[in-house]
Design an enzyme around this catalytic site. Sequence first.
Site, short mmCIF file in Angstrom:
data_model
loop_
_atom_site.label_atom_id
_atom_site.label_comp_id
_atom_site.label_asym_id
_atom_site.label_seq_id
_atom_site.Cartn_x
_atom_site.Cartn_y
_atom_site.Cartn_z
N GLU A 49 0.86 -1.18 0.00
CA GLU A 49 0.00 0.00 0.00
C GLU A 49 0.88 1.22 0.00
O GLU A 49 1.64 1.44 0.95
CB GLU A 49 -0.85 0.02 1.26
CG GLU A 49 -2.21 -0.61 1.12
CD GLU A 49 -3.01 -0.39 2.38
OE1 GLU A 49 -3.15 0.77 2.82
OE2 GLU A 49 -3.47 -1.39 2.94
N ASP A 60 -6.35 8.95 10.31
CA ASP A 60 -5.06 8.42 10.76
C ASP A 60 -4.67 8.89 12.14
O ASP A 60 -4.92 10.03 12.53
CB ASP A 60 -3.96 8.80 9.76
CG ASP A 60 -4.07 7.98 8.48
OD1 ASP A 60 -4.00 6.74 8.58
OD2 ASP A 60 -4.26 8.58 7.41
N TYR A 174 -11.61 -4.17 2.60
CA TYR A 174 -10.74 -3.70 3.70
C TYR A 174 -11.61 -3.60 4.95
O TYR A 174 -12.42 -2.69 5.08
CB TYR A 174 -10.17 -2.34 3.33
CG TYR A 174 -9.06 -1.80 4.21
CD1 TYR A 174 -9.15 -1.81 5.60
CD2 TYR A 174 -7.91 -1.25 3.65
CE1 TYR A 174 -8.14 -1.31 6.40
CE2 TYR A 174 -6.89 -0.74 4.43
CZ TYR A 174 -7.01 -0.76 5.80
OH TYR A 174 -5.99 -0.25 6.58
#
Lengths: 266, 395
Positions: A49, A60, A174
Site C-alpha cells: 500500500e 489516521d 478492507y
Amino acid sequence: MNRIEARFDDLRSRGKKAFMPYIAVGDPTLAATEEIALALDGAGVDVIELGIPFSDPIADGPSIQRASERALAAGASLEKGLRLTEKLRPSMQSCAVVMCYYNPIYRYGVESFCEAAAQAGVDGVIVPDLPLEESGELYEASLSRGIALIFLTAPTSSPERARRIAQRSRGFVYAVSLLGVTGARDAVSADLAPLMKTLRAATDKPLCVGFGVGNAEQARAVAQIADGVIVGSALVNVIEAHIGKPNLVEAAQAFAVELTQAVKSV
Amino acid sequence: MLQADENGRFGEFGGRFVPETLMPAVLELENAYREIQADPAFQEEFQFYLREYVGRPTPLYYAERLTAELGGAKIYFKREDLNHTGAHKINNAVGQTLLALRMGKKRVIAETGAGQHGVATATACAKFGVECVVYMGEEDIERQALNVFRMKLLGAQVVPVSSGAGTLKDAINSAFRDWVTNVRTTYYLLGSACGTHPYPTIVRDMQAVIGREAREQILDKEGRLPDCLVACVGGGSNSIGLFAPFYEDSEVAMVGVEAGGEGIEKRHAAPLTAGSVGVFHGARCHLLQEADGQITPAHSISAGLDYPGVGPEHSYYLATGRARYAAVTDEQALEGFQLLCRTEGIIPALETAHAVAYLPQLARELGHGAVVIVNLSGRGDKDTGVVSGALGVSL
C-alpha cells in the site's frame, strides 16, 4: 483479470493468507520509499500500500500523521506517487495499491487520475474518506480501466451496509478492525471475531483486516480469521526509528520478513 | 430557505465525504434531525431556551452615528453580541445539545477557533449536564486565553491540538478522530455551517433564527425589506443564519466578507474570494489548496475566521450569484474594529469587525435611502489582547 484478484485466487487455492504493508510515499524521502518498497517486495509481501500523504489525514493516528508530515516536507504528492509506482512496477512481484484521501484525487481529476494510475500500473485504490454514497464517479472511472477500487467496512457498518460495500469493492474488502484511527494497539480488538463472522455472511470476497495490527503475534492471530493482514503504523514506526541511520531499509525489510512469515505460517 | 437534496448537496456542493466508520453515525444524525424538525415539542423546547436562556430575540439596532459618519446607506446591526455568551454560536450550541440529549448521547465534543463556539458548547453542556470536550489549536489557545479559561470554568475539558498549524482546521481534524473512536457514545457538535452533511443544514437551520427575526424587525422598522445584508464568513454560520431566510427575496442583495489576512496575494482565509473547489472535512466546497490537492493553512488575525474551507451553501450562493463575497485584510479589520468602538460604543469581535470594515465602501456604493443589515455576530472582549498587540499597546 486484475492483478489483486489473481493474487487472492492463487492464495486461496494454496490455502494461504496475504500480507500487505503500508508505507507513506516520501517518508522520509522519495528515494528511500523506492528502496523500501523494493525491500518489502523482496520480503515476499503480497500487496504494497503506497500511502499518498495528505495535509489533513482525519482517519489516521499519530504515527501516520507524522509520516505524512515528513513525506509532504520531502515534496511527495499524488503525481509523484504515480511516477514512483510506474518506476517500481516492472521489478515488483507484489500488487501496488495507492491509498489516498479524496481531495488530491478530486483535484487531479477523477478521470485523469484513473487514466494515469492505469498507465503507471496501479492495481488498486483505497480512499479512506470516500464512502459508498460518494463513490459513483471514481467507481465508474476505475472500473473501466481495470483498477480495483477497494472499499472499507467498519465495525459500525450494519450487515446490510457491509453487504453493499463488499458488493462494490473489488480485489478485496478492507475490514477496519476497530472504532478509531489507524495505529498499533496493545491487543487485537476482541470484537474482531464476531465482526469477521458478520462480514463472512455478507460476502465471499477476500477480507483483509487493518487498523491496530502491530506485531507478528497479532498478525498471526488475525490471519487465522482473515484472508489478509494490513500493517501500516507499526511499519511506519520502524521507519521513523531508523531515519538517518544506515540500516533504515534493512530494518523495514526485517520487520516485513517477520510479519510475512507470521502470516504465511497460518 | 434553500433545501439540500437527499445526498446533502446544494447543487454540486456539500455531500458526505467521511470514513465509513462515521457514515452510520452521519445517517443516524440525519434521521434524528428529521424527527426533531417534525416534532413540535422539540421545537417548542428549543424556542423556550432561546428566549429564556439565550435572551432572544436580539435587537435590530439602527447605528445612527456610524450611518452619519459613513454618509450613505442606513446601517442596522443585528445584535447577536447581546446573546448569552456574547455571540451567535449559542443558538446552535443549545439546539444541538438538545438534539444530542434526544439521541441519548452523554458526551459532546466540539472544535473551536476563537473559542466562541467552544464557550457556547461548554455553556450548553453545563446547563444540560452533559460531558464536554473541546478541541482547540495551540496557536488559538495562546491568542484566546480568556475563552480557554471560560470553557474550563464551565466544566469543559480543553484539549490542545498541536498537529498542523495548530488552528481551527487542525482542531476539526482532532474532533473527527475522537468521533471515529467514540462514535457510539459521542455527539459531535460542529459549530459552523460547514463539514459533512447534515451539519451545514442543521447549523444553518439553528442559526436561521437570526435572519427570521431580522426580517420581521426590519419590516416593522422600515416597512420594507433591506437592500443588502452583510456578514463575515469563516465557516459561514452567522452569515448563512442571516442570509438563508432572505433567500427567496431576490431584491435583497447579500455580501459575505471573508478574512483577507495579509492580502489575497499573500496569506489569507478567503476561499470564496480566492480559492478553488475541492473536498474538505466531508464536503465539496471552496477551499484553499495547492495544485496537488493539499490544504493550504489559512491565515487571519481573527481565530474564528482562520479556516481554509467554507460551508457548501455559500459555495452554492457564490456559484449561482445569489450572494457576492469580498475579502478585507487584517489591517482593515482592525480599522473596522475601532470604527465601531468609536462611533457606536460597541466593541465587536474581530470576526465581526471584518463585516464592519466593508461598510464604508458599501454605504457609499448604495447611497442615501438604502438600508443595510449587518450581523453583529459577537462581542470583542476576547479580542482586546490581540488588538492591543496589533496596535502596539502593551496592557
